[in-house]
Design an enzyme around this catalytic site. Structure first.
Site, PDB file in Angstrom:
ATOM      1  N   HIS A 127       0.844  -1.210   0.000  1.00 48.32           N
ATOM      2  CA  HIS A 127       0.000   0.000   0.000  1.00 48.32           C
ATOM      3  C   HIS A 127       0.873   1.252   0.000  1.00 48.32           C
ATOM      4  O   HIS A 127       0.719   2.134  -0.853  1.00 48.32           O
ATOM      5  CB  HIS A 127      -0.911  -0.015   1.234  1.00 48.32           C
ATOM      6  CG  HIS A 127      -1.844   1.149   1.316  1.00 48.32           C
ATOM      7  ND1 HIS A 127      -3.180   1.062   0.984  1.00 48.32           N
ATOM      8  CD2 HIS A 127      -1.640   2.446   1.683  1.00 48.32           C
ATOM      9  CE1 HIS A 127      -3.755   2.239   1.143  1.00 48.32           C
ATOM     10  NE2 HIS A 127      -2.837   3.104   1.572  1.00 48.32           N
ATOM     11  N   GLU A 128       1.801   1.334   0.951  1.00 43.38           N
ATOM     12  CA  GLU A 128       2.660   2.520   1.045  1.00 43.38           C
ATOM     13  C   GLU A 128       3.627   2.604  -0.132  1.00 43.38           C
ATOM     14  O   GLU A 128       3.957   3.702  -0.588  1.00 43.38           O
ATOM     15  CB  GLU A 128       3.427   2.505   2.370  1.00 43.38           C
ATOM     16  CG  GLU A 128       2.560   2.533   3.623  1.00 43.38           C
ATOM     17  CD  GLU A 128       1.629   3.734   3.689  1.00 43.38           C
ATOM     18  OE1 GLU A 128       1.953   4.775   3.091  1.00 43.38           O
ATOM     19  OE2 GLU A 128       0.570   3.626   4.340  1.00 43.38           O
ATOM     20  N   HIS A 131       1.836   4.345  -3.027  1.00 51.72           N
ATOM     21  CA  HIS A 131       1.902   5.805  -2.893  1.00 51.72           C
ATOM     22  C   HIS A 131       3.282   6.322  -3.314  1.00 51.72           C
ATOM     23  O   HIS A 131       3.402   7.305  -4.050  1.00 51.72           O
ATOM     24  CB  HIS A 131       1.685   6.209  -1.430  1.00 51.72           C
ATOM     25  CG  HIS A 131       0.285   6.029  -0.925  1.00 51.72           C
ATOM     26  ND1 HIS A 131      -0.826   6.508  -1.582  1.00 51.72           N
ATOM     27  CD2 HIS A 131      -0.179   5.438   0.212  1.00 51.72           C
ATOM     28  CE1 HIS A 131      -1.903   6.212  -0.887  1.00 51.72           C
ATOM     29  NE2 HIS A 131      -1.543   5.562   0.199  1.00 51.72           N
ATOM     30  N   ASP A 204      -7.434   7.698   2.714  1.00 53.09           N
ATOM     31  CA  ASP A 204      -7.091   8.140   1.359  1.00 53.09           C
ATOM     32  C   ASP A 204      -8.345   8.453   0.553  1.00 53.09           C
ATOM     33  O   ASP A 204      -8.399   9.445  -0.174  1.00 53.09           O
ATOM     34  CB  ASP A 204      -6.288   7.057   0.633  1.00 53.09           C
ATOM     35  CG  ASP A 204      -4.961   6.751   1.314  1.00 53.09           C
ATOM     36  OD1 ASP A 204      -4.409   7.662   1.963  1.00 53.09           O
ATOM     37  OD2 ASP A 204      -4.491   5.614   1.195  1.00 53.09           O
TER      38      ASP A 204
END
Length: 311
Positions: A127-128, A131, A204
């Site tokens: 997930h990170e 980004h 988000d």
């Protein structure tokens, strides 16, 4: 009764009763803006004076990492860094303590005692990393400074820190779209790798939907609806909420919702396409992040092989 001056202060001048602001009452207003990057440098230097600051501390980086911080925040930042250095038995306050202090203010203290399952850790890493990778590939996104999967505060399971190159007082449509795409890239990464999504993208999605609504209703950035501002200037303050009166038809409201959905969906698809194209970099970055838990800009650059904007 002569020579008496009555002063007041508020963070919400927009919700004051107009009767308070009539001539002869609080009729003169002085706006004190939050300090800009140069002023933050000077405030930090002031509060560091007389403290044992280690060599290598870069006030310019600290100032760039603290947009929106006021004088009291910056003073607290230096004091918190002093305590962190003392707890670790150091006689100098270094960049590590100052940056950790900023992270505490923004996202809360690290929760290293929180036990995380291996699958959860893997999902958060991807997930990170989503980004981070998309944020570095988009031309109008702020550079990524740090990414972490160590939980912070009460809710944050990880975070990606983007560092603006300078204070911004306006944003172009291209910048807002790149910001939206970066916000949605975490969820897109989960879908690409695991063929399903988690609850980790909740914040988000809130931010992305809010930003898309601002683009359509306030900034006139919708190609379909054109350069119009939708929503009345008449605002009602209810407790902690500020509600705008709707000054357009139900038919137009339907078009507004459709445009917001189209913008968010378009940015999500763009994030997904970028991650598919650079899937090998995404996997390499996520594995490195899962292993080390925190990556700085140099380690991110090494993992994905990109030449990032240097500070």
């Amino acid at each position: 009764r002569e020579g008496v001056i009555i002063m007041g202060a508020t963070n919400r001048p927009d919700v004051l009763d107009v009767a308070l602001l009539r001539p002869g009452r609080f009729d003169r207003r002085i706006t004190i803006n939050v300090p800009d990057i140069k002023e933050r440098e000077e405030i930090l230097a002031l509060h560091m004076r007389g403290k044992p600051i280690a060599k290598g501390v870069d006030i310019k980086i600290l100032a760039r990492r603290t947009p929106g911080f006021v004088g009291a925040d910056l003073e607290n930042l230096v004091n918190e860094a002093s305590l962190l250095a003392a707890r670790e038995g150091k006689d100098k306050i270094g960049m590590k303590e100052l940056e950790e202090s900023i992270d505490r203010v923004i996202a809360g203290p690290e929760k290293k005692s929180r036990v995380m399952r291996e699958r959860e850790k893997k999902i958060i890493s991807y997930h990170e990393s989503g980004h981070t990778l998309v944020g570095n590939l988009l031309p109008f996104a702020d550079p990524i400074y740090k990414v972490s999967i160590i939980p912070r505060g009460s809710a944050a399971l990880g975070y990606t820190l983007q560092l603006p190159l300078e204070d911004k007082y306006l944003a172009t449509k291209s910048e807002l779209l790149d910001k939206l795409t970066t916000l949605l890239a975490g969820r897109a990464s989960e879908e690409l790798i695991f063929n399903e999504v988690s609850t980790g993208a909740q914040d988000d999605l809130k931010k992305a939907t809010y930003l898309a609504r601002k683009m359509v209703c306030d900034y006139g950035m919708s190609e379909k609806l054109g350069p119009v501002a939708l929503g009345s200037n008449s605002e009602v303050f209810l407790g902690r909420d500020l509600l705008k009166e709707k000054n357009y038809s139900e038919e137009l409201a339907f078009n507004v919702d459709e445009e917001i959905h189209n913008i968010v969906e378009s940015c999500y698809q763009k994030a997904l396409d970028i991650l598919k194209k650079h899937k090998d970099k995404l996997i390499r970055l996520a594995k490195r992040l899962e292993e080390k838990e925190i990556l700085n800009k140099e380690e991110i650059e090494e993992a994905i092989g990109l030449s990032l904007i240097h500070i």
